[in-house]
Enzyme design. Structure first.
Site, PDB file in Angstrom:
ATOM      1  N   LYS A 194     -16.431   2.827  -3.659  1.00 52.92           N
ATOM      2  CA  LYS A 194     -16.901   1.439  -3.650  1.00 52.92           C
ATOM      3  C   LYS A 194     -18.214   1.269  -4.414  1.00 52.92           C
ATOM      4  O   LYS A 194     -18.469   0.200  -4.976  1.00 52.92           O
ATOM      5  CB  LYS A 194     -17.051   0.952  -2.213  1.00 52.92           C
ATOM      6  CG  LYS A 194     -15.712   0.743  -1.536  1.00 52.92           C
ATOM      7  CD  LYS A 194     -15.866   0.057  -0.193  1.00 52.92           C
ATOM      8  CE  LYS A 194     -14.550  -0.488   0.305  1.00 52.92           C
ATOM      9  NZ  LYS A 194     -13.562   0.572   0.666  1.00 52.92           N
TER      10      LYS A 194
ATOM     11  N   SER B  29     -10.881   9.217  -2.160  1.00 48.66           N
ATOM     12  CA  SER B  29     -11.638   7.978  -2.373  1.00 48.66           C
ATOM     13  C   SER B  29     -12.909   7.896  -1.540  1.00 48.66           C
ATOM     14  O   SER B  29     -13.871   7.237  -1.927  1.00 48.66           O
ATOM     15  CB  SER B  29     -10.749   6.767  -2.104  1.00 48.66           C
ATOM     16  OG  SER B  29     -10.172   6.848  -0.812  1.00 48.66           O
TER      17      SER B  29
ATOM     18  N   GLU C 298     -17.516 -10.512   1.681  1.00 52.75           N
ATOM     19  CA  GLU C 298     -16.901 -10.473   3.004  1.00 52.75           C
ATOM     20  C   GLU C 298     -16.488  -9.034   3.244  1.00 52.75           C
ATOM     21  O   GLU C 298     -16.228  -8.271   2.301  1.00 52.75           O
ATOM     22  CB  GLU C 298     -15.740 -11.455   3.083  1.00 52.75           C
ATOM     23  CG  GLU C 298     -14.371 -10.922   2.814  1.00 52.75           C
ATOM     24  CD  GLU C 298     -14.123 -10.566   1.367  1.00 52.75           C
ATOM     25  OE1 GLU C 298     -13.622  -9.456   1.155  1.00 52.75           O
ATOM     26  OE2 GLU C 298     -14.400 -11.373   0.460  1.00 52.75           O
TER      27      GLU C 298
HETATM   28  C1  LIG Z   1     -12.135   0.559   0.768  1.00 54.03           C
HETATM   29  C2  LIG Z   1     -11.523   1.884   0.672  1.00 54.03           C
HETATM   30  C3  LIG Z   1     -10.214   2.071   0.165  1.00 54.03           C
HETATM   31  C4  LIG Z   1      -9.289   0.953  -0.212  1.00 54.03           C
HETATM   32  O1  LIG Z   1      -9.648   0.233  -1.336  1.00 54.03           O
HETATM   33  P1  LIG Z   1      -8.909   0.330  -2.750  1.00 54.03           P
HETATM   34  O2  LIG Z   1      -9.393  -0.891  -3.449  1.00 54.03           O
HETATM   35  O3  LIG Z   1      -7.445   0.337  -2.537  1.00 54.03           O
HETATM   36  O4  LIG Z   1      -9.381   1.564  -3.390  1.00 54.03           O
HETATM   37  C5  LIG Z   1      -9.741   3.372   0.044  1.00 54.03           C
HETATM   38  N1  LIG Z   1     -10.479   4.433   0.415  1.00 54.03           N
HETATM   39  C6  LIG Z   1     -11.730   4.302   0.923  1.00 54.03           C
HETATM   40  C7  LIG Z   1     -12.472   5.512   1.315  1.00 54.03           C
HETATM   41  C8  LIG Z   1     -12.286   3.024   1.070  1.00 54.03           C
HETATM   42  O5  LIG Z   1     -13.514   2.911   1.583  1.00 54.03           O
END
Ligand SMILES: *Cc1c(COP(=O)(O)O)cnc(C)c1O
Length: 413
Positions: free
Chosen positions: A85, A376, A107
């Site tokens: 993010k 992620s 949000e």
């Molecule tokens: C917010 C989040 C996601 C989902 O968001 P995408 O836009 O699909 O990438 C995935 N993994 C983590 C660790 C997140 O914080």
């Protein structure tokens, strides 16, 4: 192709009153895209503040477990605030400065995007307001605490179901009244044009690095790449640099929740239950009922729990370039345990979806195959949810008790 469309998906379905603001945003974005100094400035911030480039870690003990089939992990968990993010909020923050705006609003459901936005605003000296459903405020006390320490104003939304969709409505109401000074910082590759394209652009840094890193470490491209899909930004981020490499299979993994037969999941594409519609400013596959009302979704991972999906991914699904799968809650928890105990890496429950699917497929792949999985984000935030899923009763009770003591009843499911 009409700008802002990906096949039949995407577009810009906005109230007339926001038209000028979007015109201005699109112009600023297109100008920044053409200006190489903007990307250099972005790279410098990401290197100096967020620790990029993030490593591409060879997972030796998983590779051994899979009989030599190689596993590489792209480490977005090592970013500032522990997820990909940061790539998006820092990029949009720089664009806000360029447009001369002084305030951002966002949000947030689980609070991760709110946290990321608040850190960016503190660093860049922007005023920051975060809208959050009152129920989510109760459930996410730790994130609310930190957002406030970072200087953000957190507004609990008490209308409707008091969750994410009500927070979206309030944020939009704010924007309509404040757009001259304020930017609405969207958290994923969804919404009206230019957001899907713009967010995917900032996230493309993931794949640009990963491609270079795998070529350095292996001298060839991977056979398959796995990424979890909520709104779709981390998946697009890692996929983008490989779209033209037809030998590289791209797999997007949605939240299968408690199974795809009912409605307790957030799988818009793999479940084949999503239907094309227009909501939240864009056209894509949504989980909606026959009347076009958005359904309640479920996932063990709050970050994947969303009714829509990036129009860019919907398009890549229709063209067949990206294959969609869904991982179930219990498979995800098992994958988390395996990664944690075998590699010393604690993944977010969202990211664990990508691992769950990868762990299913890798044993079927050729012996000399190479897989890449996008991690992620990190899993520290999920301690309460994971404790609930653990079979280890004493720990489970202890963590549950502490959670209630510190953050109130709402924090555990
Ligand atoms: C917010 C989040 C996601 C989902 O968001 P995408 O836009 O699909 O990438 C995935 N993994 C983590 C660790 C997140 O914080």
């Amino acid at each position: 192709m009409k700008s802002g469309y990906f096949g039949v998906f995407g577009g810009k379905y906005i109230p007339e009153i926001l038209h000028e603001t979007f015109v201005q945003l699109i112009a600023a974005y297109e100008e920044a895209r053409k200006d190489p100094t903007f990307w250099d400035e972005y790279l410098a911030v990401m290197e100096n503040y967020s620790g990029r480039p993030t490593p591409l870690t060879f997972a030796g003990r998983l590779t051994e477990l899979f009989g030599g089939r190689k596993v590489y992990i792209k480490r977005e968990d090592l970013n500032q605030t522990g997820a990909h993010k940061a790539n998006n909020v820092m990029g949009q923050g720089l664009l806000v400065k360029r447009m001369g705006k002084k305030r951002v609003i966002a949000e947030t459901g689980a609070g991760q995007h709110g946290m990321a936005t608040a850190t960016m605003a503190a660093r860049m000296g922007l005023e920051c307001t975060i809208y959050m459903g009152a129920k989510d405020v109760e459930r996410q006390r730790p994130n609310v605490f930190w957002m406030q320490q970072l200087g953000a104003t957190v507004i609990p939304v008490t209308s409707g179901s008091q969750t994410l969709k009500d927070a979206i409505n309030e944020a939009l109401r704010d924007w309509v009244g404040s757009m001259d000074t304020t930017h609405y910082l969207l958290g994923t590759a969804c919404g009206a044009h230019p957001f899907p394209e713009m967010v995917a652009w900032f996230q493309s840094i993931i794949g640009i690095e990963a491609r270079r890193q795998i070529l350095q470490q292996e001298g060839r491209l991977p056979d398959r790449i796995f990424a979890c899909v909520g709104g779709g930004s981390n998946a697009l981020g890692i996929f983008h640099a490989f779209l033209e490499d037809n030998g590289v299979e791209l797999v997007g993994v949605e939240a299968g929740g408690r199974g795809l037969t009912g409605h307790e999941h957030a799988s818009r594409i793999a479940s084949q239950k999503g239907t094309v519609g227009v909501a939240h400013g864009y056209k894509t596959f949504f989980l909606q009922d026959e009347d076009g009302q958005m359904r309640e979704t479920h996932s063990v991972a709050a970050g994947l729990d969303y009714v829509g999906v990036s129009p860019i991914l919907s398009h890549l699904h229709t063209t067949g370039r990206v294959r969609f799968e869904a991982a179930l809650d219990h498979e995800v928890v098992s994958a988390l345990k395996l990664l944690t105990s075998r590699e010393g890496i604690i993944p977010a429950l969202e990211s664990s979806h990508a691992f769950a699917q990868a762990f299913k497929e890798i044993p079927q792949m050729p012996k000399d195959s190479i897989s890449m999985i996008n991690l992620s984000g990190r899993g520290d935030k999920d301690i309460f949810t994971i404790a609930e899923a653990l079979e280890d009763q004493p720990w489970r009770d202890f963590i549950r008790q502490k959670a209630i003591q510190y953050f109130g009843k709402g924090v555990t499911p």
